[in-house]
Motif scaffolding. Structure first.
Motif, PDB file in Angstrom:
ATOM      1  N   PRO A 195       0.806  -1.238   0.000  1.00  0.00           N
ATOM      2  CA  PRO A 195       0.000   0.000   0.000  1.00  0.00           C
ATOM      3  C   PRO A 195       0.833   1.281   0.000  1.00  0.00           C
ATOM      4  O   PRO A 195       0.289   2.369  -0.252  1.00  0.00           O
ATOM      5  N   LEU A 196       2.127   1.153   0.258  1.00  0.00           N
ATOM      6  CA  LEU A 196       2.981   2.343   0.316  1.00  0.00           C
ATOM      7  C   LEU A 196       3.625   2.675  -1.028  1.00  0.00           C
ATOM      8  O   LEU A 196       4.236   3.741  -1.174  1.00  0.00           O
ATOM      9  N   VAL A 250      13.140  -7.011  -6.751  1.00  0.00           N
ATOM     10  CA  VAL A 250      12.221  -6.513  -5.719  1.00  0.00           C
ATOM     11  C   VAL A 250      12.630  -5.121  -5.266  1.00  0.00           C
ATOM     12  O   VAL A 250      11.799  -4.199  -5.168  1.00  0.00           O
ATOM     13  N   ARG A 251      13.905  -4.939  -4.993  1.00  0.00           N
ATOM     14  CA  ARG A 251      14.384  -3.635  -4.516  1.00  0.00           C
ATOM     15  C   ARG A 251      14.110  -2.530  -5.530  1.00  0.00           C
ATOM     16  O   ARG A 251      13.736  -1.413  -5.167  1.00  0.00           O
ATOM     17  N   GLU A 296       1.435  -3.770  -7.934  1.00  0.00           N
ATOM     18  CA  GLU A 296       0.885  -5.074  -8.286  1.00  0.00           C
ATOM     19  C   GLU A 296       1.984  -6.129  -8.393  1.00  0.00           C
ATOM     20  O   GLU A 296       1.794  -7.286  -7.993  1.00  0.00           O
ATOM     21  N   LYS A 297       3.138  -5.746  -8.943  1.00  0.00           N
ATOM     22  CA  LYS A 297       4.254  -6.692  -9.063  1.00  0.00           C
ATOM     23  C   LYS A 297       4.763  -7.116  -7.692  1.00  0.00           C
ATOM     24  O   LYS A 297       5.025  -8.305  -7.447  1.00  0.00           O
ATOM     25  N   THR A 334       0.327 -13.783 -19.884  1.00  0.00           N
ATOM     26  CA  THR A 334       0.393 -12.327 -19.781  1.00  0.00           C
ATOM     27  C   THR A 334       1.593 -11.883 -18.972  1.00  0.00           C
ATOM     28  O   THR A 334       2.316 -10.947 -19.356  1.00  0.00           O
ATOM     29  N   TYR A 335       1.816 -12.553 -17.848  1.00  0.00           N
ATOM     30  CA  TYR A 335       2.961 -12.201 -17.015  1.00  0.00           C
ATOM     31  C   TYR A 335       4.155 -13.032 -17.441  1.00  0.00           C
ATOM     32  O   TYR A 335       4.196 -14.247 -17.241  1.00  0.00           O
ATOM     33  N   GLN A 336       5.107 -12.396 -18.068  1.00  0.00           N
ATOM     34  CA  GLN A 336       6.321 -13.081 -18.508  1.00  0.00           C
ATOM     35  C   GLN A 336       7.433 -12.822 -17.500  1.00  0.00           C
ATOM     36  O   GLN A 336       7.602 -11.707 -17.006  1.00  0.00           O
TER      37      GLN A 336
END
Length: 543
Positions: A47-48, A100-101, A56-57, A202-204
């Motif tokens: 949420p931040l 991620v970072r 979303e990722k 869709t998500y590659q």
């Protein structure tokens, strides 16, 4: 002409401490707990994050981290026994954490994330662990002749399944091999990555431009100019955002046109047909082997590891199983041991049910806190060094550590009728992902790796097997073709020296890579000093 990859963007992994996790399973369980904590923290970041796509990722990654962590913690040993699962775990802590970072869109969140990583720095897999687990997978692939697709779809053994590997998972293996100038494995895994990417929806899992960029150069390294041209044109059709990439690939295409023209001129001169660009020939991928890996002994070693019968056992019809009290030893009169003969001259024996589950757990518990990466003796310097041909973690337990060790030592003495005064401590070894020990002798030869005069040479070897291994992990004797399966509770025994004190050249042996599972053994080496009356010489000087 060979084009060198100089301008590709390289993924730089987060740096943790040097944990050497890849060499064994014992220290990897902690990483599963850490991963569960990461999943919770990542969910709190969602949420931040202001950017919707990034948010979303991160949410998707947090969900995946949590799902895998919860699943793996139900049966951590079974989960980590699968080398693909172990590889993915190390990847999530290295290459994936970099991604991620970068998704965290504020310095404050990135700082929080860095603090979280630093908290677990000492216990988390690092880049060396990631590289090591990839090398282990490649070792397993070569030794057991496993096609990439069987790792990708999780069917590399009959009784183990793992989640399907993504294009990103395959790419990291191919990239690792490419960076080490291993074009053979690089091309195998990059092509597999392309095939996996085609199957993703869709998500590659990765950037197609980056994948094709590496693949083009891997194809060129193996002389596949037509295929390189095909993928180079595909890459330009994707309209890369980086103009440097566009210019570089355009230059590669010009070079390929010139090389293909030369190849076609040679074909015409030799009367061979010219391939059509729209009908690609089979991919050429030649593996260059070192002299060691091409040698007869190494070929035998790998064949034995695969379970092949490479030579007939001349004593096959003379071998037997029996109960033994070791000439009436008081400790064995009421509980004789079960003996299985595997070979004669040299005698190779397998004793069954000679260490209890309770004793095994005691030995594991005592040794786990002090496990270190196993070393070998460098014959040139006499120093202990790390080596790629011995991949495991080990520790030494002595009788003074616990009375259970005393009991185990006394049992070995009773069964073998050998004096333990000059024996070494109990060496506990954990072979993890791809763990192995290539062909070697246990005894000193011609003054190499000599032992103190108070001990003398290693006269015999005793190996307790303290775990069942799902696949792989055999002890094999390359000179006589014997394969010893790692059966929990059993122990292998053989004489390293003849009665005259000379080494027996037929005892060369190896520990095969662990394909699935975690192999625990405990070695006890008995030395010649003190055995004068236990195993005397004969009147034949050659025996």
């Amino acid at each position: 002409m060979k084009i060198t990859l100089t301008c590709l963007w390289m993924l730089s992994a987060l740096t943790f401490s040097h944990a050497e996790i890849f060499t064994a399973m014992a220290t990897m369980k902690k990483a599963l707990d850490i991963e569960q904590q990461f999943a919770v923290e990542l969910k709190s970041y969602v949420p931040l994050i202001k950017d919707k796509v990034r948010s979303e990722k991160v949410a998707r990654l947090a969900e995946e981290y949590g799902r895998v962590a919860n699943l793996s913690l139900l049966q951590p040993e079974a989960y980590l026994a699968n080398p693909v699962n172990a590889y993915m775990l190390c990847k999530r802590f290295t290459a994936d954490l970099k991604e991620v970072r970068e998704l965290l869109d504020s310095p404050h969140l990135q700082q929080e994330f860095d603090t979280l990583i630093a908290t677990h720095r000492a216990e988390a897999p690092d880049r060396e662990d990631f590289d090591g687990v990839i090398e282990a997978l490649l070792r397993l692939q070569d030794t057991y002749e496993i096609p990439c697709i069987r790792f990708v779809d999780g069917t590399f053994t009959s009784d183990v399944n793992s989640p399907r590997m993504t294009a990103s998972d395959c790419f990291e293996i191919g990239k690792h091999a490419y960076d080490r100038k291993d074009s053979y494995h690089s091309l195998l895994w990059l092509l597999e990555s392309v095939a996996s990417l085609e199957m993703e929806g869709t998500y590659q899992s990765m950037d197609r431009v980056l994948l094709l960029d590496y693949l083009i150069y891997a194809l060129i390294d193996q002389g596949n100019n037509y295929h390189a041209m095909h993928y180079a044109q595909q890459l330009l059709d994707l309209k890369p955002a980086n103009p440097v990439t566009v210019d570089r690939i355009a230059s590669v295409i010009d070079w390929l046109h010139a090389e293909i023209a030369k190849e076609n001129a040679t074909r015409l001169a030799e009367g061979r047909p010219i391939p059509q660009l729209d009908i690609l020939p089979p991919v050429s991928n030649k593996r260059e082997l070192s002299a060691k890996h091409m040698g007869k002994e190494y070929v035998k070693y790998e064949a034995l590891c695969r379970g092949e019968d490479i030579m007939a056992n001349p004593y096959k019809h003379d071998l037997k199983c029996y109960y033994s009290t070791s000439d009436g030893n008081p400790l064995l009169l009421l509980a004789p041991v079960k003996v299985e003969e595997l070979y004669k001259s040299p005698d190779i024996l397998l004793y069954h049910d000679v260490i209890s589950d309770g004793e095994i757990e005691m030995v594991k518990n005592l040794s786990t806190p002090i496990l270190k990466r196993a070393t070998v003796n460098d014959p040139n310097t006499g120093r202990l060094i790390y080596s790629s041909y011995r991949v495991s973690r080990s520790s030494w337990l002595y009788d003074r550590y616990h009375e259970a060790i005393v009991t185990i030592t006394k049992r070995i003495s009773a069964i073998t009728n050998l004096d333990m005064t000059s024996a070494e401590g109990l060496q506990v070894v954990n072979y993890g992902i791809g763990g192995q020990y290539e062909p070697h002798y246990d005894h000193s030869r011609d003054g190499v790796d000599g032992f103190p005069v108070t001990q003398g040479n290693r006269v015999a070897t005793w190996i307790y097997y303290m775990s069942d291994v799902s696949a792989g992990g055999y002890t094999v004797f390359t000179k006589v073709g014997v394969k010893v399966p790692p059966i929990k509770g059993a122990a292998a025994f053989w004489w390293n020296l003849k009665r005259n004190g000379n080494g027996d050249s037929m005892t060369k042996h190896a520990g095969c890579p662990v394909l699935s599972g975690s192999k625990w053994v405990a070695n006890k080496w008995t030395h010649i000093i003190g055995q004068e009356w236990r195993r005397p010489c004969t009147l034949n000087e050659h025996e």
